[in-house]
Design an enzyme around this catalytic site. Sequence first.
Site, PDB file in Angstrom:
ATOM      1  N   ILE A  83      11.778  81.462   2.416  1.00  0.00           N
ATOM      2  CA  ILE A  83      12.346  80.497   3.364  1.00  0.00           C
ATOM      3  C   ILE A  83      12.017  80.934   4.789  1.00  0.00           C
ATOM      4  O   ILE A  83      12.226  82.102   5.163  1.00  0.00           O
ATOM      5  CB  ILE A  83      13.869  80.359   3.144  1.00  0.00           C
ATOM      6  CG1 ILE A  83      14.094  79.873   1.697  1.00  0.00           C
ATOM      7  CG2 ILE A  83      14.483  79.374   4.143  1.00  0.00           C
ATOM      8  CD1 ILE A  83      15.523  79.769   1.268  1.00  0.00           C
ATOM      9  N   ALA A  86      13.029  82.927  11.807  1.00  0.00           N
ATOM     10  CA  ALA A  86      12.615  82.810  13.205  1.00  0.00           C
ATOM     11  C   ALA A  86      11.332  83.580  13.509  1.00  0.00           C
ATOM     12  O   ALA A  86      10.686  83.356  14.521  1.00  0.00           O
ATOM     13  CB  ALA A  86      13.753  83.296  14.090  1.00  0.00           C
ATOM     14  N   HIS A  89       7.443  86.571   9.665  1.00  0.00           N
ATOM     15  CA  HIS A  89       7.565  87.273   8.385  1.00  0.00           C
ATOM     16  C   HIS A  89       7.220  86.373   7.197  1.00  0.00           C
ATOM     17  O   HIS A  89       6.496  86.760   6.275  1.00  0.00           O
ATOM     18  CB  HIS A  89       9.013  87.771   8.268  1.00  0.00           C
ATOM     19  CG  HIS A  89       9.221  88.751   7.168  1.00  0.00           C
ATOM     20  ND1 HIS A  89       8.726  90.034   7.199  1.00  0.00           N
ATOM     21  CD2 HIS A  89       9.873  88.637   5.985  1.00  0.00           C
ATOM     22  CE1 HIS A  89       9.077  90.667   6.093  1.00  0.00           C
ATOM     23  NE2 HIS A  89       9.758  89.830   5.339  1.00  0.00           N
ATOM     24  N   PHE A 114       2.148  79.669 -10.511  1.00  0.00           N
ATOM     25  CA  PHE A 114       2.696  79.810  -9.152  1.00  0.00           C
ATOM     26  C   PHE A 114       3.962  78.945  -9.023  1.00  0.00           C
ATOM     27  O   PHE A 114       3.910  77.780  -8.677  1.00  0.00           O
ATOM     28  CB  PHE A 114       1.631  79.366  -8.148  1.00  0.00           C
ATOM     29  CG  PHE A 114       1.992  79.615  -6.714  1.00  0.00           C
ATOM     30  CD1 PHE A 114       1.995  80.894  -6.191  1.00  0.00           C
ATOM     31  CD2 PHE A 114       2.325  78.559  -5.873  1.00  0.00           C
ATOM     32  CE1 PHE A 114       2.321  81.123  -4.862  1.00  0.00           C
ATOM     33  CE2 PHE A 114       2.650  78.779  -4.541  1.00  0.00           C
ATOM     34  CZ  PHE A 114       2.651  80.063  -4.039  1.00  0.00           C
TER      35      PHE A 114
END
Length: 323
Positions: A83, A86, A89, A114
Amino acid sequence: MPKTYEGALLAEGLRFAIVASRFNDLITQRLLSGALDTLTRHGAAEDAIEVVWVPGAFEVPLAAQQLAASGRYEAVICLGAIIRGATPHFDYVASECAKGIAQASLSTGRPVIFGIVTADSIEQALERAGANPPGGETMKIGLIGDTHGDLSAWEKAVAGPFRGADMILHAGDILYHGPKNPMVPGYAPAALAEAINRSPAPVILVRGNCDSDVDQLVLDSPIQAPYALVQVEGLRVLVNHGDGLTREEMIAQAQRYRATVFVSGHTHIPGVERVGDVILANPGSPALPKGAPPRPTVAVIEDGAARLIDLASGQTLQEVALT
Ligand code: INI
């Protein structure tokens, strides 16, 4: 005819490994239960499935690679939820995870699936994980009739419109081509009987005027009854071959049993229509279609509607809402 290769939806006798990531396990637990449900509905035994938990999506490829390389599994299924936050990453985890899963598959020659959800928000991830399916969790019912021994017609229905069906209703004239009919191209009655017996979704059969006592010897499900009354969730469906019944009699029978849908076959002329409080559904014949133009058809009931589907194109030809 080109030689075509495609999978059958049969998991019986096969072993599977699932790699699931703990990160965002609100989502991955749902993905896991969906994967287990799908595998077992298609015939996989519960003890033929092994689940390996890893900390996050970044760790999925290593486990997948080792499981695939072991040669113990028909396929490895990777589940995770990444998910966006900000920082960048997300991009690193998602891209390494996707690359690693592809590499695990290519380097081992095993299917590595997948099943990683990438989403901008937890709400979007929940929706992707099927937590809030539109229209609720209704069951899917496949409707077919007049297969007349045509194995290829059955296989097309099972691999196409009936994919993921919870139940299949057959309106009769199952195995025998019938003396008035030409031989169907895919005529293989013994193999069709076997395919029906092996169907991952239960098949409910009624007796058509071409079905005989001897057909029962090769079919596991009973075909001796002319009527089947099926209740699925709040929906009641009455099935009869339809020979010797007028349209008005079909409606009256449905009303007598408070059935919303009356499924019939026999004419090979497909149609799904509402007549007052009853839906008349004739899935037509995928083997010997009639009508103008003749089209190989089946029907499905799902997401609150009955749909007539052209088996050749996959197109919905008619649709009637159940309520
Ligand atoms: N792992 C996930 O599975 N999903 C995420 O959304 C996520 N985010 O956003 O950080 C995530 N990070 C952990 C990562 O997969 C590794 O477990 C960690 O970096 C240790 O190697």
